[in-house]
Design a protein around this motif. Structure first.
Motif, PDB file in Angstrom:
ATOM      1  N   TYR A  32     -57.977  67.210  -5.647  1.00  0.00           N
ATOM      2  CA  TYR A  32     -58.963  65.869  -5.614  1.00  0.00           C
ATOM      3  C   TYR A  32     -60.056  67.434  -5.777  1.00  0.00           C
ATOM      4  O   TYR A  32     -60.937  66.757  -6.567  1.00  0.00           O
ATOM      5  CB  TYR A  32     -59.704  65.517  -5.016  1.00  0.00           C
ATOM      6  CG  TYR A  32     -58.615  63.549  -5.179  1.00  0.00           C
ATOM      7  CD1 TYR A  32     -59.072  63.034  -6.231  1.00  0.00           C
ATOM      8  CD2 TYR A  32     -57.169  63.907  -4.852  1.00  0.00           C
ATOM      9  CE1 TYR A  32     -58.788  61.714  -6.299  1.00  0.00           C
ATOM     10  CE2 TYR A  32     -57.106  62.456  -5.523  1.00  0.00           C
ATOM     11  CZ  TYR A  32     -57.477  61.923  -6.316  1.00  0.00           C
ATOM     12  OH  TYR A  32     -57.082  60.748  -6.475  1.00  0.00           O
ATOM     13  N   VAL A  55     -57.631  62.830 -12.897  1.00  0.00           N
ATOM     14  CA  VAL A  55     -58.027  62.984 -11.451  1.00  0.00           C
ATOM     15  C   VAL A  55     -58.662  61.249 -11.412  1.00  0.00           C
ATOM     16  O   VAL A  55     -59.896  60.968 -11.599  1.00  0.00           O
ATOM     17  CB  VAL A  55     -58.621  63.501 -10.516  1.00  0.00           C
ATOM     18  CG1 VAL A  55     -58.926  63.672  -9.543  1.00  0.00           C
ATOM     19  CG2 VAL A  55     -57.696  64.967 -10.920  1.00  0.00           C
ATOM     20  N   ASP A  85     -61.227  58.582  -9.185  1.00  0.00           N
ATOM     21  CA  ASP A  85     -60.998  58.623  -7.991  1.00  0.00           C
ATOM     22  C   ASP A  85     -62.153  57.198  -7.642  1.00  0.00           C
ATOM     23  O   ASP A  85     -61.931  56.560  -8.858  1.00  0.00           O
ATOM     24  CB  ASP A  85     -62.459  59.674  -7.794  1.00  0.00           C
ATOM     25  CG  ASP A  85     -63.186  59.580  -6.522  1.00  0.00           C
ATOM     26  OD1 ASP A  85     -62.244  58.688  -5.018  1.00  0.00           O
ATOM     27  OD2 ASP A  85     -64.304  60.718  -5.947  1.00  0.00           O
ATOM     28  N   ALA A 130     -65.106  65.099  -4.664  1.00  0.00           N
ATOM     29  CA  ALA A 130     -64.619  65.348  -5.483  1.00  0.00           C
ATOM     30  C   ALA A 130     -64.673  66.071  -6.387  1.00  0.00           C
ATOM     31  O   ALA A 130     -64.728  65.177  -7.266  1.00  0.00           O
ATOM     32  CB  ALA A 130     -63.251  64.242  -5.055  1.00  0.00           C
ATOM     33  N   ALA A 190     -62.476  65.262  -9.976  1.00  0.00           N
ATOM     34  CA  ALA A 190     -62.113  63.445 -10.097  1.00  0.00           C
ATOM     35  C   ALA A 190     -62.683  64.052 -11.505  1.00  0.00           C
ATOM     36  O   ALA A 190     -64.191  64.637 -12.236  1.00  0.00           O
ATOM     37  CB  ALA A 190     -63.209  62.769  -9.510  1.00  0.00           C
TER      38      ALA A 190
END
Lengths: 290, 319
Positions: free
Chosen positions: B170, B189, B191, B214, B217
């Protein structure tokens, strides 16, 4: 008696007009008042990239970028197709098919935007993902593509009206002068319909700027300007998608809320300016026919 | 309705035009001629005015009393099922809306709903924002936030990660599954929106800060089903989901602890508290619940209510 009814009618019409104007003014004022905090407290620091409400960082640059680039993509894709379709319907298609085709296209304009969004998530984004070998199909390009499809019906109907409204006698005269069909369209119909076409494009632009649901579902909603700047295959964020995702969770009256409202205000200003420009361009280039 | 109002206005305008034309010529005579032109016009006008008045009166009718509930999409499936059963037995309707935990707290404190659903604790900031509200939470069940991956990644051998590794993903420090022993593929990723309950609990566990940024992300999504769709559509995604939302396309990772132990996400590990990312599912009210709200909360805490919690894939209070 009829004088009385006439007066009632006049009052009714007048009050309707006042109510409409008051509503628009109220929205404008409310947006301005609520975004005041944002302007005063943040000022120029709004024009940064980092957005993190938890630590009080509110950079709206990536949203501004997203909104402009997505709208640009939508227009670049939709305008040529839209205008050519309109031209075909108005100039080449026999009249009996015109109404049929137009009504089908106008139906498209009535489809709720959430449906476009779901189609975007289920199909368009997965197709893009497979064709272009992306890690995710939720990109700025997907949003622009979807928006282009959404504004097409508006664009086509209005542009078609513009072409259709050019009186036949001009075409006949041009024909009588020995012009070919393409010359009639390019030299005669197109210049005459130009102001109306410009306003059709501007209306489509307004719709593209304000579209929320469909864009929100396919754009990826990340507050980032892609690297490099014109990499359209990256996720992004528009003002509307940001508002759609965050306005409900921002506490009413907080700075966070105020900044979201400020972005809405900016959007409204843009649409307002676009409308004024549209009116201006129309009144300036006088209609060449009556 | 709109078309009715529209036709009414146009009607008035055509009359007005006639009227103005009449004015410029011989005023009185023409007014008389005008009423002779179309005597039905008057009656239609009155009819239409009456009809719109009736319509306005209809709108002004008071709505039926019902309980408004909104918030976490993790708690939502339980509450919608409970609402259905509750209104069948009592006749009181419960209107349930999504939005996320943050929305639940906001709307409750703003007086828009009677009960908020949350899947995290109320933050200090939120308490400070609403000094007038006394937010009271009611635990209705237990759940785990599970790090999830696309089934392709799971089948390729990534079945457990440590909290630290997930944190690195992250933060953007690990960006390819190869670095974790998986296939050579960039990690997608996923989020969540900042005030979502699942995100708070998850970020607290992996990065020690419930509101951590993050930078790694790639997508920010909202409700559990949106996240689930995105992860199942992809072949290289990682995300976070409530335990009840796992399925064949969206696989829950086991957490490997520092001593090498692997803890699978299942009802047993959630129940005995050994799974590291667990949380309570809560309802929240402004002040002590009374009336219908109290009846509804009592229903969820009763045996039939708790059965719904278990059926939805969470741990009930009795377990």
């Amino acid at each position: 008696m009829s004088v009385c009814i006439s007066k009632i009618g006049k009052a009714y019409a007048l009050s309707s007009m006042i109510v409409s104007i008051a509503i628009s003014l109220c929205i404008f004022l409310v947006l301005l008042i609520y975004s005041w905090d944002a302007i005063i407290e943040q000022g120029w620091s709004l024009l940064t990239i980092r957005w993190h409400p938890a630590t009080g960082q509110f950079g709206i640059l990536s949203m501004l970028y997203g909104t402009s680039i997505v709208t640009l993509i939508a227009l670049v894709l939709a305008v040529p197709i839209g205008l050519l379709t309109a031209l075909y319907i108005a100039e080449i298609l026999p009249d009996q098919y015109r109404i049929v085709i137009k009504s089908i296209l106008e139906l498209l304009a009535g489809i709720p935007s959430i449906l476009y969004g779901l189609i975007g998530v289920a199909f368009v984004s997965t197709w893009l993902e497979h064709w272009l070998l992306l890690s995710s199909g939720r990109t700025i390009l997907t949003a622009g593509f979807l928006l282009a499809i959404m504004i097409l019906p508006t664009l086509i109907t209005l542009a078609e009206d513009a072409f259709h409204n050019v009186p036949d006698q001009y075409r006949e005269s041009a024909c009588g002068l020995g012009l070919y069909r393409h010359e009639i369209i390019l030299r005669c119909v197109l210049p005459m319909a130009k102001p109306d076409i410009v306003s059709a494009i501007l209306l489509a632009l307004g719709r593209a700027l304000g579209e929320t649901m469909a864009v929100m579902l396919v754009i990826g909603s990340i507050d980032r300007i892609p690297q490099p700047v014109f990499n359209l295959l990256m996720p992004g964020q528009t003002i509307t998608s940001k508002l759609g995702r965050e306005i409900e969770e921002a506490a009413f009256g907080s700075l966070h809320f105020s900044i979201l409202i400020f972005m809405g205000f900016l959007l409204m200003l843009t649409v307002l300016i676009v409308t004024i420009v549209a009116h201006h361009s129309l009144s300036q280039t006088e209609r060449r026919y009556e | 309705m709109l078309s009715l109002v529209h036709s009414m206005v146009t009607n008035v305008f055509t009359r007005q035009n006639l009227y103005f034309r009449a004015e410029s010529a011989d005023y009185k005579n023409n007014i008389d001629t005008m009423s002779r032109i179309d005597p039905t016009l008057k009656t239609t006008f009155i009819c239409r005015t009456l009809m719109s008045a009736i319509f306005v009166a209809l709108i002004a009718c008071t709505p039926q009393e019902n309980i408004m509930v909104a918030g976490s999409t993790t708690v939502l499936p339980i509450i919608s099922k409970a609402a259905e059963q509750f209104s069948q037995t009592t006749g009181i309707s419960v209107i349930v809306n999504a939005g996320g935990s943050g929305v639940g707290i906001n709307q409750l404190a703003g007086g828009k709903i009677a009960i908020g659903m949350i899947s995290r604790n109320i933050t200090e900031k939120e308490k400070a924002l609403y000094p007038d509200a006394t937010l009271i939470t009611h635990v209705i069940g237990k759940d785990a936030v599970v790090p999830v991956v696309s089934s392709k990644i799971y089948n390729a051998g990534i079945t457990a990660l440590s909290l630290k590794q997930i944190g690195q993903i992250y933060l953007g420090k690990i960006s390819n599954w190869k670095q974790l022993g998986g296939p050579d593929k960039d990690i997608l990723v996923v989020d969540k929106e900042a005030s979502r309950g699942t995100r708070h609990v998850f970020m607290q566990a992996i990065l020690d800060d419930k509101e951590a940024l993050a930078p790694g992300a790639d997508l920010v999504l909202g409700a559990n089903n949106e996240e689930q769709t995105a992860i199942s559509q992809s072949d290289s995604a990682i995300g976070m989901l409530s335990h009840a939302w796992l399925n064949n396309d969206v696989k829950g990772l086991a957490i490997s602890l520092t001593d090498g132990q692997r803890i699978e996400p299942n009802l047993q590990t959630i129940n005995n508290g050994s799974f590291p990312i667990t949380r309570n599912l809560l309802l929240v009210t402004n002040g002590t619940p009374t009336g219908h709200s109290k009846e509804f909360i009592d229903f969820i805490l009763s045996t039939p209510g708790q059965t719904i919690v278990t059926e939805s894939g969470h741990v009930s209070l009795h377990q």
